[in-house]
Design a protein around this motif. Structure first.
Motif, mmCIF file in Angstrom:
data_model
loop_
_atom_site.group_PDB
_atom_site.id
_atom_site.type_symbol
_atom_site.label_atom_id
_atom_site.label_comp_id
_atom_site.label_asym_id
_atom_site.label_seq_id
_atom_site.Cartn_x
_atom_site.Cartn_y
_atom_site.Cartn_z
ATOM 1 N N LYS A 15 0.779 -1.130 0.024
ATOM 2 C CA LYS A 15 -0.244 0.143 -0.279
ATOM 3 C C LYS A 15 1.031 1.121 0.320
ATOM 4 O O LYS A 15 0.655 2.682 -1.067
ATOM 5 N N MET A 16 1.965 0.857 0.645
ATOM 6 C CA MET A 16 2.624 2.134 1.038
ATOM 7 C C MET A 16 3.582 2.279 -0.268
ATOM 8 O O MET A 16 4.864 3.573 -0.454
ATOM 9 N N CYS A 17 4.196 1.405 -0.947
ATOM 10 C CA CYS A 17 5.663 1.259 -1.933
ATOM 11 C C CYS A 17 6.923 1.223 -1.163
ATOM 12 O O CYS A 17 7.517 2.114 -1.480
ATOM 13 N N SER A 18 6.594 0.330 -0.402
ATOM 14 C CA SER A 18 8.170 0.267 0.678
ATOM 15 C C SER A 18 8.465 -0.828 0.488
ATOM 16 O O SER A 18 7.535 -2.082 0.309
ATOM 17 N N GLU A 19 9.568 -0.899 0.982
ATOM 18 C CA GLU A 19 10.421 -2.649 1.193
ATOM 19 C C GLU A 19 10.970 -2.805 2.320
ATOM 20 O O GLU A 19 12.606 -1.796 2.444
ATOM 21 N N ILE A 20 10.525 -3.114 3.684
ATOM 22 C CA ILE A 20 11.471 -2.508 5.348
ATOM 23 C C ILE A 20 11.393 -4.396 5.718
ATOM 24 O O ILE A 20 10.619 -4.652 5.596
ATOM 25 N N GLY A 21 12.828 -4.539 5.877
ATOM 26 C CA GLY A 21 13.231 -5.753 5.819
ATOM 27 C C GLY A 21 12.736 -6.270 7.369
ATOM 28 O O GLY A 21 13.118 -5.088 8.003
ATOM 29 N N PHE A 22 12.808 -7.350 7.534
ATOM 30 C CA PHE A 22 12.112 -7.703 9.008
ATOM 31 C C PHE A 22 13.909 -7.666 9.890
ATOM 32 O O PHE A 22 14.897 -7.531 9.149
ATOM 33 N N ASN A 23 13.856 -6.836 10.967
ATOM 34 C CA ASN A 23 14.723 -6.782 12.064
ATOM 35 C C ASN A 23 15.778 -6.065 11.250
ATOM 36 O O ASN A 23 17.177 -5.929 11.591
ATOM 37 N N VAL A 24 15.566 -5.194 10.718
ATOM 38 C CA VAL A 24 16.473 -4.277 10.180
ATOM 39 C C VAL A 24 16.729 -3.107 11.163
ATOM 40 O O VAL A 24 17.612 -1.793 11.426
ATOM 41 N N PHE A 25 15.879 -2.445 11.838
ATOM 42 C CA PHE A 25 15.650 -1.319 12.694
ATOM 43 C C PHE A 25 15.491 -2.019 14.062
ATOM 44 O O PHE A 25 15.259 -2.915 14.932
ATOM 45 N N GLY A 26 16.080 -1.410 14.764
ATOM 46 C CA GLY A 26 16.299 -0.972 15.878
ATOM 47 C C GLY A 26 15.324 -0.513 17.299
ATOM 48 O O GLY A 26 14.253 -0.559 16.432
ATOM 49 N N LYS A 27 14.869 -0.554 18.015
ATOM 50 C CA LYS A 27 13.516 0.089 19.150
ATOM 51 C C LYS A 27 13.780 2.001 18.825
ATOM 52 O O LYS A 27 14.704 2.264 18.743
ATOM 53 N N ASN A 40 17.485 -2.472 2.732
ATOM 54 C CA ASN A 40 18.029 -4.018 2.765
ATOM 55 C C ASN A 40 17.761 -4.371 3.437
ATOM 56 O O ASN A 40 18.440 -3.945 4.626
ATOM 57 N N GLY A 41 17.630 -6.281 3.738
ATOM 58 C CA GLY A 41 17.214 -7.113 5.143
ATOM 59 C C GLY A 41 18.869 -7.256 5.286
ATOM 60 O O GLY A 41 18.811 -7.412 6.516
ATOM 61 N N GLU A 42 20.005 -7.133 5.354
ATOM 62 C CA GLU A 42 21.077 -7.478 6.087
ATOM 63 C C GLU A 42 21.515 -5.676 6.503
ATOM 64 O O GLU A 42 22.370 -5.893 6.876
ATOM 65 N N ALA A 43 21.157 -4.775 6.551
ATOM 66 C CA ALA A 43 21.517 -3.540 6.787
ATOM 67 C C ALA A 43 21.231 -3.666 8.091
ATOM 68 O O ALA A 43 20.207 -4.134 8.670
ATOM 69 N N ARG A 44 22.027 -3.251 9.119
ATOM 70 C CA ARG A 44 21.451 -2.266 10.707
ATOM 71 C C ARG A 44 21.425 -1.760 10.693
ATOM 72 O O ARG A 44 22.099 -0.441 10.783
ATOM 73 N N VAL A 45 20.020 -0.988 11.730
ATOM 74 C CA VAL A 45 20.343 -0.141 12.219
ATOM 75 C C VAL A 45 19.823 0.050 13.559
ATOM 76 O O VAL A 45 19.113 -0.252 13.936
ATOM 77 N N GLY A 46 20.707 1.407 14.128
ATOM 78 C CA GLY A 46 20.389 1.276 15.209
ATOM 79 C C GLY A 46 19.210 1.860 16.279
ATOM 80 O O GLY A 46 18.007 1.701 15.691
ATOM 81 N N ASP A 47 18.638 2.123 17.271
ATOM 82 C CA ASP A 47 18.158 2.352 18.435
ATOM 83 C C ASP A 47 17.564 4.212 18.011
ATOM 84 O O ASP A 47 18.348 5.256 17.597
ATOM 85 N N CYS A 49 15.825 5.717 16.268
ATOM 86 C CA CYS A 49 16.193 6.709 14.203
ATOM 87 C C CYS A 49 15.789 6.963 13.560
ATOM 88 O O CYS A 49 13.811 6.169 14.001
ATOM 89 N N SER A 50 15.105 7.667 13.437
ATOM 90 C CA SER A 50 13.791 8.446 12.109
ATOM 91 C C SER A 50 13.945 8.786 10.605
ATOM 92 O O SER A 50 14.742 8.941 10.554
ATOM 93 N N ILE A 51 12.947 8.014 9.959
ATOM 94 C CA ILE A 51 13.351 8.457 7.886
ATOM 95 C C ILE A 51 12.223 8.481 7.809
ATOM 96 O O ILE A 51 11.167 8.324 8.246
ATOM 97 N N SER A 52 11.925 9.525 6.793
ATOM 98 C CA SER A 52 11.184 10.208 5.966
ATOM 99 C C SER A 52 10.843 9.789 4.411
ATOM 100 O O SER A 52 11.649 8.335 4.719
ATOM 101 N N SER A 53 9.697 10.168 3.411
ATOM 102 C CA SER A 53 9.650 8.829 2.460
ATOM 103 C C SER A 53 11.188 9.580 1.701
ATOM 104 O O SER A 53 11.384 10.161 1.899
#
Length: 128
Positions: A15-27, A40-47, A49-53
């Motif tokens: 619906k949002m035209c997005s792809e977000i991998g499981f367990n990429v982002f922290g809390k 990408n599903g292999e990327a790691r992002v810490g706790d 964090c904020s993202i925009s479109s």
């Protein structure tokens, strides 16, 4: 329950035209606008964090990004490759990050990204 939640998650992604991998982002992740986000599903992002479109966190040059805590990725910013980003970094709109950002509490922008400010996501840092 996992199957149901995964189905709902994938339906929302379409619906949002997005792809977000499981367990990429922290809390504590904040998504300001959920459209066109690619991770990408292999990327790691810490706790916290904020993202925009339009944010892209992609694989390239043999690896995926490792992003620290309290990093803000603004509209249409792109982080590609085996790069590391320090804590409390702000990445400006339409910026392209292709190399490591090792300085915490800084702001980066441009193509390719260059440091534009010594103020990151911590608005009032405590000076000891």
């Amino acid at each position: 329950m996992f199957v149901i939640l995964r189905y709902r998650f994938r339906k929302l992604q379409r619906k949002m035209c997005s792809e977000i991998g499981f367990n990429v982002f922290g809390k504590g992740l904040i998504i300001w606008h959920g459209q066109r986000i690619i991770t990408n599903g292999e990327a790691r992002v810490g706790d916290y964090c904020s993202i925009s479109s339009g944010v892209v966190i992609g694989h390239g040059n043999g690896g995926a990004p490792h992003i620290g805590n309290n990093v803000e990725m603004t509209i249409n910013s792109t982080i590609i490759g085996d790069v590391s980003i320090a804590d409390n970094v702000r990445i400006g709109a339409n910026a392209l990050v292709v190399k490591d950002i090792i300085e915490p509490n800084t702001t980066w922008g441009g193509v390719p990204a260059k440091k534009i400010s010594d103020h990151g996501t911590v608005e009032n840092p405590v000076v000891a």
